[in-house]
Design an enzyme around this catalytic site. Structure first.
Site, PDB file in Angstrom:
ATOM      1  N   MET A  52       0.717  -1.079  -0.054  1.00  0.00           N
ATOM      2  CA  MET A  52      -0.103   0.083   0.000  1.00  0.00           C
ATOM      3  C   MET A  52       0.605   1.324   0.224  1.00  0.00           C
ATOM      4  SD  MET A  52      -3.565  -1.010   1.875  1.00  0.00           S
ATOM      5  CE  MET A  52      -2.680  -0.791   3.710  1.00  0.00           C
ATOM      6  N   GLY A  53       2.338   1.043  -0.238  1.00  0.00           N
ATOM      7  CA  GLY A  53       3.042   2.224  -0.627  1.00  0.00           C
ATOM      8  C   GLY A  53       3.518   2.659   0.736  1.00  0.00           C
ATOM      9  N   ALA A  54       3.951   3.861   0.863  1.00  0.00           N
ATOM     10  CA  ALA A  54       4.819   4.513   2.045  1.00  0.00           C
ATOM     11  C   ALA A  54       6.076   3.410   2.524  1.00  0.00           C
ATOM     12  CB  ALA A  54       3.846   4.788   3.143  1.00  0.00           C
ATOM     13  N   LEU A  55       6.598   3.088   1.551  1.00  0.00           N
ATOM     14  CA  LEU A  55       7.814   2.030   1.483  1.00  0.00           C
ATOM     15  C   LEU A  55       8.728   2.269   2.427  1.00  0.00           C
ATOM     16  CD1 LEU A  55       8.170   0.898  -2.347  1.00  0.00           C
ATOM     17  CD2 LEU A  55       6.195   0.230  -0.543  1.00  0.00           C
ATOM     18  N   GLY A  58      11.073  -2.715   5.366  1.00  0.00           N
ATOM     19  CA  GLY A  58      10.643  -3.778   5.656  1.00  0.00           C
ATOM     20  C   GLY A  58      10.149  -4.275   4.044  1.00  0.00           C
ATOM     21  N   HIS A  59       9.482  -3.355   3.360  1.00  0.00           N
ATOM     22  CA  HIS A  59       9.055  -3.527   2.099  1.00  0.00           C
ATOM     23  C   HIS A  59      10.112  -3.974   1.194  1.00  0.00           C
ATOM     24  CE1 HIS A  59       5.793  -0.863   3.278  1.00  0.00           C
ATOM     25  NE2 HIS A  59       5.117  -1.786   2.814  1.00  0.00           N
ATOM     26  N   GLY A 171       4.984  -9.641   4.221  1.00  0.00           N
ATOM     27  CA  GLY A 171       5.657  -9.630   5.330  1.00  0.00           C
ATOM     28  C   GLY A 171       5.097 -10.130   6.517  1.00  0.00           C
ATOM     29  N   GLU A 172       5.900 -10.936   7.511  1.00  0.00           N
ATOM     30  CA  GLU A 172       5.273 -11.517   8.862  1.00  0.00           C
ATOM     31  C   GLU A 172       4.973 -10.541   9.722  1.00  0.00           C
ATOM     32  OE1 GLU A 172       8.246 -14.488   9.540  1.00  0.00           O
ATOM     33  OE2 GLU A 172       7.147 -16.083   8.593  1.00  0.00           O
ATOM     34  N   ARG A 211       2.621   2.797   9.115  1.00  0.00           N
ATOM     35  CA  ARG A 211       2.024   3.624  10.122  1.00  0.00           C
ATOM     36  C   ARG A 211       3.070   4.223  10.980  1.00  0.00           C
ATOM     37  NH1 ARG A 211      -3.512   2.169  10.347  1.00  0.00           N
ATOM     38  NH2 ARG A 211      -3.990   0.354   8.995  1.00  0.00           N
TER      39      ARG A 211
HETATM   40  O1  PAF Z   1      -0.475  -5.846   3.796  1.00  0.00           O
HETATM   41  C1  PAF Z   1      -0.432  -4.815   2.966  1.00  0.00           C
HETATM   42  O2  PAF Z   1      -0.045  -3.732   2.728  1.00  0.00           O
HETATM   43  C2  PAF Z   1      -2.010  -4.905   2.266  1.00  0.00           C
HETATM   44  O3  PAF Z   1      -2.867  -5.635   3.236  1.00  0.00           O
HETATM   45  C3  PAF Z   1      -1.998  -5.698   1.069  1.00  0.00           C
HETATM   46  C4  PAF Z   1      -1.641  -7.193   1.010  1.00  0.00           C
HETATM   47  C5  PAF Z   1      -1.130  -4.952   0.089  1.00  0.00           C
HETATM   48  C6  PAF Z   1      -3.619  -5.459   0.341  1.00  0.00           C
HETATM   49  O4  PAF Z   1      -3.757  -4.276  -0.106  1.00  0.00           O
END
Ligand code: PAF
Length: 304
Positions: A52-55, A58-59, A171-172, A211
């Site tokens: 959902m962006g705001a990388l 972790g991403h 991610g876990e 967040r």
């Molecule tokens: O984990 C997230 O960021 C979201 O739930 C996902 C898997 C991208 C689905 O919108």
């Protein structure tokens, strides 16, 4: 140590530029479908990292792994409205699209898929069907965020349909989400490997999350108490029962001014259902959600 000759440095820069240039930003479903058909017809494997962006780091650890394990990597950047049960939460979700694309290009991603809501939901952002997600979707996040996992299943299944990935990376930190997505994949008969990736933490232990950007400096100071309490809980659990451990962890967190536990469950790591005895399951996980002011933070830890 001798520094590298400048010619090598320049070559490294050129290479980086070529990699950066290679990434394409796709905004429409039809363009994405054409891209995927082309790559699949050429026998190339596709890794998908839904975000959902705001990388954050972790991403990027998911992306790095996906780049290593696949010919092409698609990263979706889409704040999915159907998984938010609270409009304020959706409105305040951090959005940093341009910076996200810059980071993805540097990481060697082939495609950043960055659609508008109307592109993903031409009929409007409403739920169209009920997914069979099993009991794992009914507890914890499922209980406190009604409909959340249906929204996650809706968008993830659509991304799977469009990207036809060989592997998808999650991610876990969202431990329950992975179990629910596995259930969705099974019930929908989707052919994809779900690859769970370990939680990335800041040096002080706070689980990296988009967040975290919403925390005030003072909240950022107390937020690591969540992970500290979980770790203390694991030690405590060596001499105490499940119920006592649950109370102990919640007690530690709620004693910190500014933190309020929403739930802390000690669960079977496969079914996500609560256990009452350590011996009930060979794999036991503690999953927690804590409000730090208005910011809702989640984390988890392995107990057994
Ligand atoms: O984990 C997230 O960021 C979201 O739930 C996902 C898997 C991208 C689905 O919108």
């Amino acid at each position: 140590m001798r520094s590298l000759p400048s010619r090598v440095g320049n070559c490294a820069q050129c290479l980086k530029k070529i990699i950066e240039k290679r990434m394409i930003i796709i905004k429409t479903v039809s363009e994405l479908e054409s891209y995927v058909s082309r790559e699949r017809n050429n026998g190339r494997s596709i890794g998908l990292v839904p975000t959902m962006g705001a990388l954050h780091e972790g991403h990027l650890s998911l992306v790095e792994r996906a780049v290593r394990e696949n010919d092409d990597v698609i990263v979706s950047v889409f704040v999915n409205p159907t998984q938010f049960n609270n409009p304020d939460d959706l409105a305040s979700y951090p959005r940093t699209e341009e910076e996200d694309c810059r980071q993805l290009a540097r990481a060697g991603v082939a495609v950043a898929f960055v659609p508008e809501v109307s592109e993903m939901y031409p009929q409007g952002a409403v739920r169209e069907k009920e997914f069979r997600l099993g009991t794992a979707a009914e507890v914890m996040e499922g209980k406190f965020r009604p409909g959340h996992f249906q929204g996650v299943a809706q968008i993830v299944s659509r991304l799977f349909e469009l990207c036809r990935p060989n592997r998808a990376y999650f991610g876990e930190k969202d431990f329950q989400q992975i179990a629910v997505i596995r259930n969705m994949v099974e019930s929908e008969g989707i052919d994809v490997d779900i690859i769970p990736c370990p939680i990335k933490r800041a040096d002080d232990g706070l689980a990296l999350s988009s967040r975290n950007a919403l925390l005030t400096p003072a909240q950022r100071v107390i937020a690591p108490e969540i992970h500290k309490a979980l770790k203390a809980g694991v030690e405590y659990s060596k001499e105490h029962g499940v119920g006592e451990t649950r109370e102990y962890v919640v007690g530690l967190i709620d004693a910190v001014e500014g933190l309020q536990t929403e739930y802390f469950e000690i669960v079977d790591a496969r079914t996500l259902l609560p256990v009452e005895e350590w011996s009930e399951s060979p794999e036991v996980q503690g999953c927690i959600t804590v409000y730090c002011g208005k910011v809702r933070l989640i984390d988890n830890i392995k107990f057994r």
